[in-house]
Scaffold this motif. Structure first.
Motif, PDB file in Angstrom:
ATOM      1  N   MET A 200       0.852  -1.187   0.000  1.00 24.15           N
ATOM      2  CA  MET A 200       0.000   0.000   0.000  1.00 24.15           C
ATOM      3  C   MET A 200       0.887   1.234   0.000  1.00 24.15           C
ATOM      4  O   MET A 200       1.707   1.409   0.908  1.00 24.15           O
ATOM      5  CB  MET A 200      -0.916  -0.007   1.228  1.00 24.15           C
ATOM      6  CG  MET A 200      -1.942  -1.122   1.191  1.00 24.15           C
ATOM      7  SD  MET A 200      -2.931  -1.200   2.694  1.00 24.15           S
ATOM      8  CE  MET A 200      -1.742  -1.903   3.815  1.00 24.15           C
ATOM      9  N   GLU A 201       0.753   2.047  -1.027  1.00 26.78           N
ATOM     10  CA  GLU A 201       1.555   3.260  -1.134  1.00 26.78           C
ATOM     11  C   GLU A 201       0.769   4.437  -0.569  1.00 26.78           C
ATOM     12  O   GLU A 201      -0.384   4.670  -0.950  1.00 26.78           O
ATOM     13  CB  GLU A 201       1.935   3.515  -2.592  1.00 26.78           C
ATOM     14  CG  GLU A 201       2.808   2.430  -3.184  1.00 26.78           C
ATOM     15  CD  GLU A 201       3.203   2.715  -4.633  1.00 26.78           C
ATOM     16  OE1 GLU A 201       2.783   3.770  -5.165  1.00 26.78           O
ATOM     17  OE2 GLU A 201       3.911   1.890  -5.216  1.00 26.78           O
ATOM     18  N   LEU A 202       1.387   5.174   0.341  1.00 21.89           N
ATOM     19  CA  LEU A 202       0.738   6.320   0.964  1.00 21.89           C
ATOM     20  C   LEU A 202       0.939   7.548   0.091  1.00 21.89           C
ATOM     21  O   LEU A 202       2.072   7.948  -0.165  1.00 21.89           O
ATOM     22  CB  LEU A 202       1.314   6.569   2.357  1.00 21.89           C
ATOM     23  CG  LEU A 202       1.443   5.348   3.279  1.00 21.89           C
ATOM     24  CD1 LEU A 202       1.961   5.782   4.644  1.00 21.89           C
ATOM     25  CD2 LEU A 202       0.126   4.623   3.403  1.00 21.89           C
ATOM     26  N   VAL A 203      -0.154   8.129  -0.352  1.00 25.50           N
ATOM     27  CA  VAL A 203      -0.084   9.357  -1.142  1.00 25.50           C
ATOM     28  C   VAL A 203      -0.418  10.521  -0.220  1.00 25.50           C
ATOM     29  O   VAL A 203      -1.532  10.613   0.301  1.00 25.50           O
ATOM     30  CB  VAL A 203      -1.078   9.317  -2.330  1.00 25.50           C
ATOM     31  CG1 VAL A 203      -0.976  10.605  -3.141  1.00 25.50           C
ATOM     32  CG2 VAL A 203      -0.802   8.102  -3.207  1.00 25.50           C
ATOM     33  N   VAL A 204       0.558  11.402   0.002  1.00 20.79           N
ATOM     34  CA  VAL A 204       0.352  12.544   0.895  1.00 20.79           C
ATOM     35  C   VAL A 204       0.788  13.824   0.201  1.00 20.79           C
ATOM     36  O   VAL A 204       1.536  13.797  -0.782  1.00 20.79           O
ATOM     37  CB  VAL A 204       1.141  12.384   2.219  1.00 20.79           C
ATOM     38  CG1 VAL A 204       0.664  11.173   2.988  1.00 20.79           C
ATOM     39  CG2 VAL A 204       2.636  12.285   1.953  1.00 20.79           C
ATOM     40  N   ASN A 205       0.306  14.942   0.684  1.00 19.13           N
ATOM     41  CA  ASN A 205       0.711  16.240   0.162  1.00 19.13           C
ATOM     42  C   ASN A 205       2.226  16.366   0.250  1.00 19.13           C
ATOM     43  O   ASN A 205       2.808  16.051   1.290  1.00 19.13           O
ATOM     44  CB  ASN A 205       0.041  17.345   1.002  1.00 19.13           C
ATOM     45  CG  ASN A 205       0.256  18.727   0.406  1.00 19.13           C
ATOM     46  OD1 ASN A 205       1.373  19.124   0.097  1.00 19.13           O
ATOM     47  ND2 ASN A 205      -0.831  19.459   0.270  1.00 19.13           N
ATOM     48  N   PRO A 206       2.886  16.801  -0.852  1.00 17.66           N
ATOM     49  CA  PRO A 206       4.349  16.928  -0.831  1.00 17.66           C
ATOM     50  C   PRO A 206       4.865  17.783   0.315  1.00 17.66           C
ATOM     51  O   PRO A 206       6.002  17.632   0.757  1.00 17.66           O
ATOM     52  CB  PRO A 206       4.665  17.584  -2.183  1.00 17.66           C
ATOM     53  CG  PRO A 206       3.506  17.212  -3.064  1.00 17.66           C
ATOM     54  CD  PRO A 206       2.319  17.170  -2.152  1.00 17.66           C
ATOM     55  N   GLU A 207       4.020  18.702   0.798  1.00 15.89           N
ATOM     56  CA  GLU A 207       4.436  19.581   1.886  1.00 15.89           C
ATOM     57  C   GLU A 207       4.132  18.991   3.268  1.00 15.89           C
ATOM     58  O   GLU A 207       4.429  19.605   4.288  1.00 15.89           O
ATOM     59  CB  GLU A 207       3.741  20.940   1.750  1.00 15.89           C
ATOM     60  CG  GLU A 207       4.098  21.674   0.449  1.00 15.89           C
ATOM     61  CD  GLU A 207       3.374  23.008   0.333  1.00 15.89           C
ATOM     62  OE1 GLU A 207       2.618  23.352   1.258  1.00 15.89           O
ATOM     63  OE2 GLU A 207       3.576  23.692  -0.683  1.00 15.89           O
ATOM     64  N   ALA A 208       3.552  17.805   3.277  1.00 16.13           N
ATOM     65  CA  ALA A 208       3.204  17.181   4.557  1.00 16.13           C
ATOM     66  C   ALA A 208       4.471  16.832   5.338  1.00 16.13           C
ATOM     67  O   ALA A 208       5.499  16.468   4.766  1.00 16.13           O
ATOM     68  CB  ALA A 208       2.376  15.924   4.327  1.00 16.13           C
ATOM     69  N   SER A 209       4.392  16.941   6.642  1.00 19.01           N
ATOM     70  CA  SER A 209       5.541  16.641   7.485  1.00 19.01           C
ATOM     71  C   SER A 209       5.759  15.139   7.573  1.00 19.01           C
ATOM     72  O   SER A 209       4.869  14.335   7.297  1.00 19.01           O
ATOM     73  CB  SER A 209       5.325  17.211   8.884  1.00 19.01           C
ATOM     74  OG  SER A 209       4.269  16.523   9.536  1.00 19.01           O
ATOM     75  N   GLU A 210       6.970  14.769   7.972  1.00 19.96           N
ATOM     76  CA  GLU A 210       7.288  13.358   8.172  1.00 19.96           C
ATOM     77  C   GLU A 210       6.368  12.745   9.225  1.00 19.96           C
ATOM     78  O   GLU A 210       6.016  11.570   9.167  1.00 19.96           O
ATOM     79  CB  GLU A 210       8.751  13.219   8.595  1.00 19.96           C
ATOM     80  CG  GLU A 210       9.233  11.786   8.711  1.00 19.96           C
ATOM     81  CD  GLU A 210       9.290  11.066   7.369  1.00 19.96           C
ATOM     82  OE1 GLU A 210       9.221   9.831   7.377  1.00 19.96           O
ATOM     83  OE2 GLU A 210       9.390  11.749   6.334  1.00 19.96           O
ATOM     84  N   GLY A 211       5.955  13.587  10.184  1.00 19.01           N
ATOM     85  CA  GLY A 211       5.068  13.107  11.233  1.00 19.01           C
ATOM     86  C   GLY A 211       3.737  12.615  10.707  1.00 19.01           C
ATOM     87  O   GLY A 211       3.183  11.632  11.213  1.00 19.01           O
ATOM     88  N   ILE A 212       3.210  13.285   9.665  1.00 18.74           N
ATOM     89  CA  ILE A 212       1.943  12.860   9.057  1.00 18.74           C
ATOM     90  C   ILE A 212       2.106  11.490   8.431  1.00 18.74           C
ATOM     91  O   ILE A 212       1.253  10.604   8.575  1.00 18.74           O
ATOM     92  CB  ILE A 212       1.475  13.882   7.995  1.00 18.74           C
ATOM     93  CG1 ILE A 212       1.049  15.192   8.647  1.00 18.74           C
ATOM     94  CG2 ILE A 212       0.332  13.308   7.160  1.00 18.74           C
ATOM     95  CD1 ILE A 212      -0.196  15.077   9.502  1.00 18.74           C
ATOM     96  N   ILE A 213       3.204  11.298   7.711  1.00 19.95           N
ATOM     97  CA  ILE A 213       3.457  10.010   7.052  1.00 19.95           C
ATOM     98  C   ILE A 213       3.553   8.898   8.085  1.00 19.95           C
ATOM     99  O   ILE A 213       2.973   7.822   7.928  1.00 19.95           O
ATOM    100  CB  ILE A 213       4.749  10.090   6.217  1.00 19.95           C
ATOM    101  CG1 ILE A 213       4.590  11.129   5.096  1.00 19.95           C
ATOM    102  CG2 ILE A 213       5.093   8.721   5.624  1.00 19.95           C
ATOM    103  CD1 ILE A 213       5.866  11.478   4.386  1.00 19.95           C
TER     104      ILE A 213
END
Length: 249
Positions: A200-213
């Motif tokens: 499962m690949e997590l797609v997050v906003n490029p500006e999201a912090s490492e903490g969000i990931i």
């Protein structure tokens, strides 16, 4: 219009008036913005489902007048969407101890805008469907399909949905824009474990912090492990031995 058709239109109208009482009760419960009402809300869902089934399976198929069909179908569509939202609410409560106040506001606004939605959005959609399937034979097929789909929805109403649906909901609530589910490549399998099936690949906003990931990954890892699946995390990827349906690339 035949006597029986007039009688059924009247019966349907009475059932919709009964549903209005449930709408008002839902507004009261949602207005408290508390998950402690989940059992009451679930019971209301069950009552709505029961009444809609009566309309759909017993009375609606006998209605021939297109104006009446349009009016009834528009109202039914509102309740289909309402039940989808309520199902989602019940599942959220099963998975989380707290729900954001905005989530309740969406319900409140939706119910308050019922008449506007029925006379606008849902009437347009219903009109297009009835126009596209105007000949009697095709309309009969359409109504059968609608009935079958609604029946299937009723049977799974309080069940946990497919695993991939739960995964995507949890991921998005935790902060992901999307969760892309793919079969595991041989390369990744060598880097993980023999029984691994899915990545499962997590797609997050490029500006999201490492903490969000990390938060998204941990939420999904904890959920899958609670279901007794093996899980490992690699960067923005989660590898598991759960065999899921795969998104199209």
């Amino acid at each position: 219009m035949s006597y029986i058709e007039k009688k059924y239109v009247k019966k349907i109208d009475e059932l919709f008036k009964g549903l209005k009482v449930l709408d008002e009760r839902l507004l009261e419960l949602m207005g408290d913005k508390s998950i402690r009402h989940v059992n009451d809300i679930a019971q209301i869902c069950a009552n709505i489902t029961k009444q809609i089934n009566v309309i759909l399976k017993k009375y609606y198929p006998e209605i021939k007048d297109m104006r009446d069909k349009l009016e009834i179908k528009s109202k039914l569509k509102f309740y289909y969407d309402l039940m989808d939202k309520l199902t989602d609410f019940v599942r959220h409560v099963e998975n989380f101890e707290q729900i954001d106040d905005n989530y309740y506001e969406i319900f409140i606004d939706f119910i308050k805008e019922k008449d506007i939605l029925i006379s606008g959005k849902y009437r347009v959609i219903s009109s297009q469907e009835l126009t596209a399937f105007y000949d009697q034979e095709t309309r009969n097929v359409l109504e059968t399909i609608i009935a079958e789909k609604f029946e299937a929805k009723t049977h799974e109403f309080f069940a946990i949905g497919p695993l991939e649906q739960e995964i995507k909901k949890i991921g998005k609530i935790a902060g992901a824009d999307n969760i892309i589910i793919k079969p595991l490549t041989e390369e990744l399998k060598k880097q993980s474990f023999e029984s691994a099936q899915t990545v499962m690949e997590l797609v997050v906003n490029p500006e999201a912090s490492e903490g969000i990931i990390i938060k998204v990954g941990n939420e999904l890892k904890n959920y899958l492990e609670s279901k007794k699946y093996k899980v490992i995390m690699k960067d923005k990827k989660i590898i598991t031995d759960a065999r899921l349906l795969f998104d199209k690339e």
